[in-house]
Design a protein around this motif. Sequence first.
Motif, mmCIF file in Angstrom:
data_model
loop_
_atom_site.group_PDB
_atom_site.id
_atom_site.type_symbol
_atom_site.label_atom_id
_atom_site.label_comp_id
_atom_site.label_asym_id
_atom_site.label_seq_id
_atom_site.Cartn_x
_atom_site.Cartn_y
_atom_site.Cartn_z
ATOM 1 N N ASP A 1 -28.280 8.485 17.123
ATOM 2 C CA ASP A 1 -26.887 8.060 16.984
ATOM 3 C C ASP A 1 -26.516 7.037 18.053
ATOM 4 O O ASP A 1 -25.817 6.063 17.780
ATOM 5 C CB ASP A 1 -25.943 9.263 17.054
ATOM 6 C CG ASP A 1 -26.086 10.180 15.846
ATOM 7 O OD1 ASP A 1 -26.632 9.740 14.813
ATOM 8 O OD2 ASP A 1 -25.652 11.350 15.949
ATOM 9 N N PHE A 2 -26.993 7.271 19.275
ATOM 10 C CA PHE A 2 -26.755 6.319 20.362
ATOM 11 C C PHE A 2 -27.332 4.947 20.010
ATOM 12 O O PHE A 2 -26.655 3.922 20.161
ATOM 13 C CB PHE A 2 -27.375 6.833 21.663
ATOM 14 C CG PHE A 2 -27.477 5.788 22.736
ATOM 15 C CD1 PHE A 2 -26.365 5.439 23.485
ATOM 16 C CD2 PHE A 2 -28.674 5.144 22.989
ATOM 17 C CE1 PHE A 2 -26.450 4.459 24.468
ATOM 18 C CE2 PHE A 2 -28.771 4.173 23.967
ATOM 19 C CZ PHE A 2 -27.658 3.830 24.708
ATOM 20 N N LEU A 3 -28.576 4.928 19.544
ATOM 21 C CA LEU A 3 -29.224 3.655 19.192
ATOM 22 C C LEU A 3 -28.438 2.896 18.129
ATOM 23 O O LEU A 3 -28.203 1.693 18.257
ATOM 24 C CB LEU A 3 -30.643 3.897 18.675
ATOM 25 C CG LEU A 3 -31.692 4.251 19.686
ATOM 26 C CD1 LEU A 3 -33.004 4.558 18.985
ATOM 27 C CD2 LEU A 3 -31.873 3.127 20.674
ATOM 28 N N TYR A 4 -28.059 3.606 17.081
ATOM 29 C CA TYR A 4 -27.363 2.933 15.986
ATOM 30 C C TYR A 4 -25.962 2.486 16.375
ATOM 31 O O TYR A 4 -25.489 1.467 15.899
ATOM 32 C CB TYR A 4 -27.369 3.811 14.723
ATOM 33 C CG TYR A 4 -28.707 3.690 14.029
ATOM 34 C CD1 TYR A 4 -28.939 2.706 13.079
ATOM 35 C CD2 TYR A 4 -29.767 4.517 14.362
ATOM 36 C CE1 TYR A 4 -30.166 2.550 12.471
ATOM 37 C CE2 TYR A 4 -31.003 4.381 13.760
ATOM 38 C CZ TYR A 4 -31.199 3.400 12.809
ATOM 39 O OH TYR A 4 -32.427 3.250 12.225
ATOM 40 N N SER A 5 -25.310 3.201 17.268
ATOM 41 C CA SER A 5 -23.987 2.741 17.703
ATOM 42 C C SER A 5 -24.113 1.575 18.685
ATOM 43 O O SER A 5 -23.284 0.674 18.694
ATOM 44 C CB SER A 5 -23.194 3.881 18.335
ATOM 45 O OG SER A 5 -23.792 4.306 19.536
ATOM 46 N N TYR A 6 -25.171 1.577 19.491
ATOM 47 C CA TYR A 6 -25.357 0.532 20.512
ATOM 48 C C TYR A 6 -25.884 -0.771 19.911
ATOM 49 O O TYR A 6 -25.564 -1.851 20.389
ATOM 50 C CB TYR A 6 -26.309 1.038 21.601
ATOM 51 C CG TYR A 6 -26.352 0.155 22.821
ATOM 52 C CD1 TYR A 6 -25.279 0.116 23.703
ATOM 53 C CD2 TYR A 6 -27.457 -0.639 23.094
ATOM 54 C CE1 TYR A 6 -25.312 -0.685 24.834
ATOM 55 C CE2 TYR A 6 -27.501 -1.441 24.222
ATOM 56 C CZ TYR A 6 -26.422 -1.465 25.085
ATOM 57 O OH TYR A 6 -26.461 -2.275 26.204
ATOM 58 N N TYR A 7 -26.682 -0.675 18.847
ATOM 59 C CA TYR A 7 -27.287 -1.880 18.270
ATOM 60 C C TYR A 7 -26.692 -2.308 16.930
ATOM 61 O O TYR A 7 -27.023 -3.379 16.435
ATOM 62 C CB TYR A 7 -28.803 -1.697 18.118
ATOM 63 C CG TYR A 7 -29.531 -1.728 19.436
ATOM 64 C CD1 TYR A 7 -29.749 -2.928 20.095
ATOM 65 C CD2 TYR A 7 -29.972 -0.565 20.039
ATOM 66 C CE1 TYR A 7 -30.405 -2.974 21.316
ATOM 67 C CE2 TYR A 7 -30.629 -0.593 21.261
ATOM 68 C CZ TYR A 7 -30.844 -1.803 21.883
ATOM 69 O OH TYR A 7 -31.487 -1.840 23.090
ATOM 70 N N ASN A 8 -25.822 -1.510 16.314
ATOM 71 C CA ASN A 8 -25.147 -1.904 15.070
ATOM 72 C C ASN A 8 -23.672 -2.120 15.364
ATOM 73 O O ASN A 8 -22.925 -1.165 15.545
ATOM 74 C CB ASN A 8 -25.274 -0.810 13.994
ATOM 75 C CG ASN A 8 -26.644 -0.733 13.397
ATOM 76 O OD1 ASN A 8 -27.318 -1.737 13.235
ATOM 77 N ND2 ASN A 8 -27.064 0.472 13.075
#
Length: 171
Positions: free
Chosen positions: A73-80
């Motif tokens: 979830d962190f990755l997708y919020s940080y990169y999307n």
Amino acid sequence: MKKVNVWLLGVTSLLLLSACGKPQIVKPDKVELSSSKEIKKSSEEKVSSLQSSENKSVSEEFDSVKAKAVVKDFLYSYYNYESENRRNEATKVFCSPEVQKKLHLVRVDKDIKMRSSVTSSDIYEGGEGGYMVLVSYELNGNSVTPQVLKISVQEEEGKYLVSAVDFPLMN
């Protein structure tokens, strides 16, 4: 030239002979014995500390499935994202205050309009709460070289949060 070779041979021979001398054993002046009471006491302390840590780990087990979900979830919020402010707001909920400060996840006055989207990500679990991530993404339509992240997750008050983020290849 012969004098130099003879001289080098002599120095080398001297060094070899000095290195091949008899080994000497040095006898200590005094030997002290520790008491068995101290050994028993320290071993009993170790056993009691191990038992208390086992009880703690049983009651507060680390759920790697939940932690890995937080990393994803962190990755997708940080990169999307479509703007810096939207990214910062979406990412804050997954991070500890220290990580929020490190990644500068604050509301900015002049919102930068950018578009980023994850094209692929791989999450590798290292140990309890430690993850290595390989993420590829597009930034404003351009493919970005895959990025490596080292992420740590900790449980705080029943909630899993990203407690550390490092970009090892960017240092």
